[in-house]
Design an enzyme around this catalytic site. Structure first.
Site, short mmCIF file in Angstrom:
data_model
loop_
_atom_site.label_atom_id
_atom_site.label_comp_id
_atom_site.label_asym_id
_atom_site.label_seq_id
_atom_site.Cartn_x
_atom_site.Cartn_y
_atom_site.Cartn_z
N THR A 11 -16.87 -14.36 3.04
CA THR A 11 -15.71 -14.27 2.14
C THR A 11 -15.23 -15.66 1.70
O THR A 11 -15.06 -15.93 0.51
CB THR A 11 -14.57 -13.51 2.84
N SER A 139 -4.63 -21.46 7.88
CA SER A 139 -4.99 -20.09 7.46
C SER A 139 -4.37 -19.71 6.12
O SER A 139 -3.52 -20.43 5.57
CB SER A 139 -4.53 -19.10 8.53
N CYS A 140 -4.76 -18.55 5.63
CA CYS A 140 -4.25 -18.06 4.34
C CYS A 140 -2.74 -17.87 4.37
O CYS A 140 -2.03 -18.27 3.45
CB CYS A 140 -4.95 -16.75 3.97
N ASN A 141 -2.21 -17.27 5.46
CA ASN A 141 -0.77 -17.08 5.55
C ASN A 141 -0.03 -18.41 5.64
O ASN A 141 0.99 -18.63 4.98
CB ASN A 141 -0.44 -16.23 6.79
N HIS A 220 -1.59 -10.35 1.26
CA HIS A 220 -0.47 -10.39 2.20
C HIS A 220 0.82 -10.45 1.37
O HIS A 220 0.82 -10.88 0.21
CB HIS A 220 -0.48 -11.67 3.04
#
Ligand code: NAD
Length: 338
Positions: A11, A139-141, A220
């Site tokens: 991904t 991270s993405c968050n 998210h």
């Protein structure tokens, strides 16, 4: 042109490969694959050389008629830096082999900060990774939180942040992950790991986070409450977000009232894979009550960290000292709106 290799073409890896290939000061020398699946076939079609991260599986690639250039060790000889996009926990284990081969390495948010030693966000601490050998892109968050908290901090200072993250249960391609029909406190403990993760790049920020998993794969969604140090108006906050790269104000009143519609917008923009590299902040959610700023935002987990990986390469290979210049170059080459 700096030479970049991708270890783990899933991904994140396939997106970072395309983002690097779109730049004019770095190129993809090769990507590693363990399995000769559709992604391996597509990588070849895109012109990426494949190197095997599990050389004992060479016969599988032969059977699938997918050409390979060599093993991962051959790739190390040709690159200045490896962007490790293997599953969480695997990256840290790969660090030894990068050290042995004398190549620099970028790791992803699934690795623990302590295992890598340094974390990176383009807007928070670009300078600290200048010339470094091993760095983790948060991270993405955490990237989503930093993208909007940094400009607020610069505008008026932050006393304290509380944030609640509604996390997607799985990525769209992860057919075996849930939840399918539940809301899962994840982690069920407070604070969640996200606040401490933000502190690895926004040093000393007072932040506490909670998180739940829900049955969705698209994005998210974050809910933030930010106690401000000095008085500002909502118009000043809007003006700041409008000027902040990789942040988009979205209007529920114009049809962008959900993560589904925001993802539809990304597809309409003609983004590769329908990605939205920017963080979407709902304009209507912005409010200040008793000097506390409230807002809601949407984070496309599969893609928001991708431009940060490109900036991390520039910092670590000493290609650019000015974060703003790197951010704007990366954005221009990736077709990011601002
Ligand atoms: P993924 O499972 O989609 O891709 C990982 C790839 O690595 C796969 O192609 C897999 O075959 C390969 N791989 C597995 N073991 C390997 C090994 N030992 N050596 C080489 N390759 C190996 O995972 P992903 O979602 O791209 O996540 C990668 C990293 O990025 C993780 O640290 C993750 O936490 C982080 N991350 C993921 C997301 C997201 O939403 N997917 C967002 C931000 C950060």
């Amino acid at each position: 042109m700096k030479a970049v290799g991708i270890n783990g073409y899933g991904t994140i890896g396939k997106r970072v490969a395309d983002a690097v290939a779109a730049q004019d000061d770095m190129k993809i020398v090769g990507v590693t694959k363990r399995t000769p699946n559709f992604e391996a076939k597509r990588a070849v079609e895109l012109g990426y050389d494949i190197y095997m991260s599990a050389p004992d599986r060479e016969n599988l690639f032969e059977e699938a008629d997918i050409p390979v250039k060599g093993t991962i060790d051959d790739l190390y000889d040709k690159v200045d830096i490896v962007v490790d996009c293997t599953p969480g926990g695997v990256g840290a284990k790969n660090m030894e082999s990068y050290k042995k081969a004398g190549v620099k390495g970028i790791f992803q948010g699934g690795e623990k900060h302590e295992k890598i030693g340094k974390s990176f966000n383009s807007f928070s601490n670009f300078d600290d990774s200048f010339g470094e050998d091993y760095v983790r892109v948060v991270s993405c968050n955490t990237t989503g939180l930093c993208r909007t908290l940094n400009p607020i901090k610069e505008l008026c200072g932050i006393k304290k942040v509380r944030a609640v993250m509604v996390r997607r249960g799985a990525d769209p391609g992860q057919v075996n992950k849930g939840p399918i029909n539940a809301i899962v406190p994840n982690p069920p403990t407070v604070p969640s790991h996200h606040g401490p993760d933000v502190q690895t790049v926004m040093y000393g920020l007072n932040i506490t986070t909670m998180a739940i998993l829900v049955p969705t794969t698209l994005m998210h969604q974050h809910n933030l409450m930010v106690e401000l140090e000095s008085d500002v108006t909502i118009d000043e906050v809007i003006d700041t977000f409008e000027k902040t790269p990789r942040v988009l104000l979205v209007d529920a009143s114009r049809g962008l009232g959900s993560t589904a519609e925001i993802m539809e917008y990304a597809k309409d923009l003609g983004r590769p894979r329908g990605d939205l590299f920017e963080i979407g902040v709902w304009r209507e959610s912005l409010n200040i009550v008793d000097n506390e700023l409230y807002y809601m935002q949407a984070v496309h987990q599969e893609s928001d960290v991708v431009p940060e990986n490109v900036d991390a390469i520039r910092a670590m290979l000493e290609m650019e000292t000015n974060p703003e210049k790197s951010i704007s170059k990366t954005n221009k080459n990736m077709g990011i709106i601002k």
